[in-house]
Design an enzyme around this catalytic site. Structure first.
Site, PDB file in Angstrom:
ATOM      1  CE  LYS A  49       0.965   6.159  -4.971  1.00  0.00           C
ATOM      2  NZ  LYS A  49       1.617   5.760  -6.218  1.00  0.00           N
TER       3      LYS A  49
HETATM    4  P1  NAD Z   1       0.853  -5.110  -4.413  1.00  0.00           P
HETATM    5  O1  NAD Z   1       0.177  -4.870  -3.130  1.00  0.00           O
HETATM    6  O2  NAD Z   1       0.103  -5.770  -5.507  1.00  0.00           O
HETATM    7  O3  NAD Z   1       2.182  -5.974  -4.186  1.00  0.00           O
HETATM    8  C1  NAD Z   1       3.148  -5.677  -3.246  1.00  0.00           C
HETATM    9  C2  NAD Z   1       3.943  -6.950  -2.992  1.00  0.00           C
HETATM   10  O4  NAD Z   1       5.067  -6.643  -2.179  1.00  0.00           O
HETATM   11  C3  NAD Z   1       3.149  -8.029  -2.257  1.00  0.00           C
HETATM   12  O5  NAD Z   1       3.409  -9.284  -2.855  1.00  0.00           O
HETATM   13  C4  NAD Z   1       3.724  -8.000  -0.839  1.00  0.00           C
HETATM   14  O6  NAD Z   1       3.658  -9.246  -0.184  1.00  0.00           O
HETATM   15  C5  NAD Z   1       5.153  -7.618  -1.144  1.00  0.00           C
HETATM   16  N1  NAD Z   1       5.875  -7.047  -0.022  1.00  0.00           N
HETATM   17  C6  NAD Z   1       5.450  -6.167   0.909  1.00  0.00           C
HETATM   18  N2  NAD Z   1       6.437  -5.906   1.788  1.00  0.00           N
HETATM   19  C7  NAD Z   1       7.512  -6.624   1.390  1.00  0.00           C
HETATM   20  C8  NAD Z   1       8.826  -6.778   1.870  1.00  0.00           C
HETATM   21  N3  NAD Z   1       9.242  -6.129   2.944  1.00  0.00           N
HETATM   22  N4  NAD Z   1       9.665  -7.605   1.200  1.00  0.00           N
HETATM   23  C9  NAD Z   1       9.237  -8.256   0.105  1.00  0.00           C
HETATM   24  N5  NAD Z   1       8.010  -8.148  -0.399  1.00  0.00           N
HETATM   25  C10 NAD Z   1       7.155  -7.348   0.231  1.00  0.00           C
HETATM   26  O7  NAD Z   1       1.426  -3.685  -4.876  1.00  0.00           O
HETATM   27  P2  NAD Z   1       1.881  -3.223  -6.326  1.00  0.00           P
HETATM   28  O8  NAD Z   1       0.763  -2.478  -6.939  1.00  0.00           O
HETATM   29  O9  NAD Z   1       2.521  -4.358  -7.054  1.00  0.00           O
HETATM   30  O10 NAD Z   1       2.983  -2.140  -5.936  1.00  0.00           O
HETATM   31  C11 NAD Z   1       4.333  -2.486  -5.649  1.00  0.00           C
HETATM   32  C12 NAD Z   1       5.184  -1.257  -5.835  1.00  0.00           C
HETATM   33  O11 NAD Z   1       5.070  -0.812  -7.191  1.00  0.00           O
HETATM   34  C13 NAD Z   1       4.808  -0.054  -4.971  1.00  0.00           C
HETATM   35  O12 NAD Z   1       5.971   0.672  -4.653  1.00  0.00           O
HETATM   36  C14 NAD Z   1       3.940   0.767  -5.891  1.00  0.00           C
HETATM   37  O13 NAD Z   1       3.882   2.127  -5.509  1.00  0.00           O
HETATM   38  C15 NAD Z   1       4.681   0.568  -7.197  1.00  0.00           C
HETATM   39  N6  NAD Z   1       3.904   0.841  -8.401  1.00  0.00           N
HETATM   40  C16 NAD Z   1       2.698   0.237  -8.619  1.00  0.00           C
HETATM   41  C17 NAD Z   1       1.996   0.517  -9.781  1.00  0.00           C
HETATM   42  C18 NAD Z   1       0.684  -0.147 -10.103  1.00  0.00           C
HETATM   43  O14 NAD Z   1       0.157   0.102 -11.196  1.00  0.00           O
HETATM   44  N7  NAD Z   1       0.151  -1.009  -9.251  1.00  0.00           N
HETATM   45  C19 NAD Z   1       2.512   1.429 -10.709  1.00  0.00           C
HETATM   46  C20 NAD Z   1       3.750   2.012 -10.463  1.00  0.00           C
HETATM   47  C21 NAD Z   1       4.437   1.706  -9.312  1.00  0.00           C
END
Ligand code: NAD
Length: 433
Positions: A123
């Site tokens: 990461k």
């Molecule tokens: P992103 O930045 O697109 O979205 C994150 C969202 O969470 C945003 O809408 C933000 O406003 C919201 N957020 C932040 N803090 C918050 C809180 N305290 N309460 C409620 N909402 C909150 O990120 P993403 O890519 O969607 O990633 C989200 C999660 O999924 C992370 O844990 C990431 O590691 C995991 N993930 C992402 C992927 C990917 O392909 N993008 C794959 C596997 C896992």
């Protein structure tokens, strides 16, 4: 090894301080220790697997739009490469810590092993607030970060992908920077690229589709019909908005959505497309017509069939686990549930689809993208989704079998499965030199 076959007692969570420790890396180590203890893994091997193989910290100086120079801090952590090249996303966040990146890197090792794809875990991230940066500043930051970590990157070494606040455009800049340094178009050096640049069909929504397949399997076990099921999504970002749209298309009812500014609720259902369009304009779902305001804390405690945390770590802790009323918790985000909370959810009979299984669809399609890049191939959307369906349901079944075999909860089972796979690869490779 070989001890996996022996039926062991329930895993024991090591004693922790009375107040819950929310450091993600220590949580990741507790989760690993639990499985290592269960599997009676050799102490030397445990030492290797509970810490990252390599940690790189870099300074990233860039020129801001106002002409001043600002220096950002960035990291790349490679946790393990026993089963294949290091693989994992890049996160941009103002509160990012090295321990968080270490935790996320180790979760990637266990995730790629759970879904049985030939990768290790890594990461990366930069401490920055993308909401306060221009596109030009983000491009310069991404390019300089890529340059600084480039000695340890490469299609056969370590392959970044998008994570929180990074996207396909970020990956395009990373690919271009790496390719310029390599003197060749290195398509396989990152995944999650735009389709026009060797990205895979279906990658943008892959995590959400993977979540859907895992949720469908969990619904079968819990005898819940997804059609008409009530769903709450915490974190309406890349993963959260896509999974909300997909389960809505499957006729589930989205009762609540949220982002970092708060949430919205409607017991009769929210149209995620309308929420998406509203968020595009307003920067948040809060205030969208047809739904009342709700706090993130209240959203987690809603009476619903399926709760999908899709924001950041430590959403469900000792403090609020008792209030969770969902029948299924499908972890779209990484590390949303602490070990203490896990115990409470298990006691309450909540079925948790653990992060290292639930959100593995993203890395699975990243693997497909990389495989296409190395072969010079381009698969159609249907082919990608069919392969993802197979990988996710196979992994769900493997975890479920392990649960039944060892009479343990789903996260412990996923860890036992993943740690045994990585440990086996380590043992068969042997210790260098
Ligand atoms: P992103 O930045 O697109 O979205 C994150 C969202 O969470 C945003 O809408 C933000 O406003 C919201 N957020 C932040 N803090 C918050 C809180 N305290 N309460 C409620 N909402 C909150 O990120 P993403 O890519 O969607 O990633 C989200 C999660 O999924 C992370 O844990 C990431 O590691 C995991 N993930 C992402 C992927 C990917 O392909 N993008 C794959 C596997 C896992």
């Amino acid at each position: 090894m070989g001890t996996l076959a022996k039926v062991m007692p329930q895993p024991v969570i090591p004693k922790m301080a009375p107040r819950e420790d929310l450091n993600p890396f220590r949580i990741a180590q507790i989760q690993f220790d639990m499985a290592a203890e269960f599997l009676k893994i050799d102490l030397g091997l445990r030492q290797i697997l509970r810490t990252p193989k390599r940690v790189m910290e870099v300074s990233i100086p860039i020129k801001l739009d106002n002409g001043q120079v600002k220096v950002f801090s960035g990291y790349r952590v490679q946790h393990n490469t026993a089963r294949g090249p290091a693989k994992g996303g890049v996160r941009y966040h103002p509160n990012l810590t090295l321990d968080e990146v270490k935790a996320l890197a180790s979760w990637m090792t266990w995730k790629t092993a759970t879904v049985n794809i030939p990768y290790g875990g890594a990461k990366g991230g930069v401490i920055c607030d993308t909401k306060r940066m221009s596109r030009g500043e983000l491009e310069r930051l991404t390019r300089r970060y890529t340059y600084e970590i480039s000695p340890i990157l490469g299609p056969e070494r370590d392959i970044p992908a998008p994570d929180v606040a990074t996207d396909a455009q970020t990956m395009a800049w990373m690919m271009d920077t790496y390719s310029m340094l390599a003197g060749q178009a290195a398509l396989g050096c990152v995944t999650g690229k735009p389709v026009s640049l060797g990205g895979s069909e279906g990658r943008a929504d892959a995590t959400a589709w993977g979540l859907l397949f895992a949720i469908e399997e969990a619904c079968k076990l819990k005898k819940i019909s997804l059609r008409g099921a009530s769903v709450a999504v915490q974190g309406f970002g890349s993963v959260g908005s896509a999974v909300a749209r997909i389960v809505f298309e499957k006729k589930a009812k989205i009762v609540a959505l949220s982002d970092s500014r708060g949430g919205v609720f409607n017991s009769r259902g929210i149209d995620p497309l309308k929420a998406y369009r509203y968020k595009e304009r307003a920067g948040t779902v809060v205030g969208m017509p047809g739904a009342s305001r709700i706090s993130n804390e209240d959203l987690l405690a809603l009476k619903c069939d399926i709760l999908i945390p899709a924001a950041l770590e430590n959403a469900i802790t000792l403090h609020n686990a008792d209030q969770i009323k969902a029948k299924i918790v499908a972890e779209g985000s990484n590390g949303p549930t602490t070990p203490h909370a896990d115990e409470i959810l298990t006691r309450k009979g909540v079925f948790v689809i653990p992060d290292i299984l639930a959100n593995a669809g993203g890395v699975a399609v990243s693997y497909f993208e990389w495989a296409q890049n190395l072969q010079g191939a381009h698969w159609q959307d249907a082919e990608v989704n069919q392969k993802l369906d197979f990988v996710m349901r196979r992994a769900f079944n493997d975890v479920h079998m392990t649960m039944r075999k060892h009479r343990t909860h789903s996260r412990a089972a996923a860890y036992v499965l993943a740690v045994s796979r990585v440990a086996e690869a380590m043992l068969v490779r042997g210790l260098f030199p």
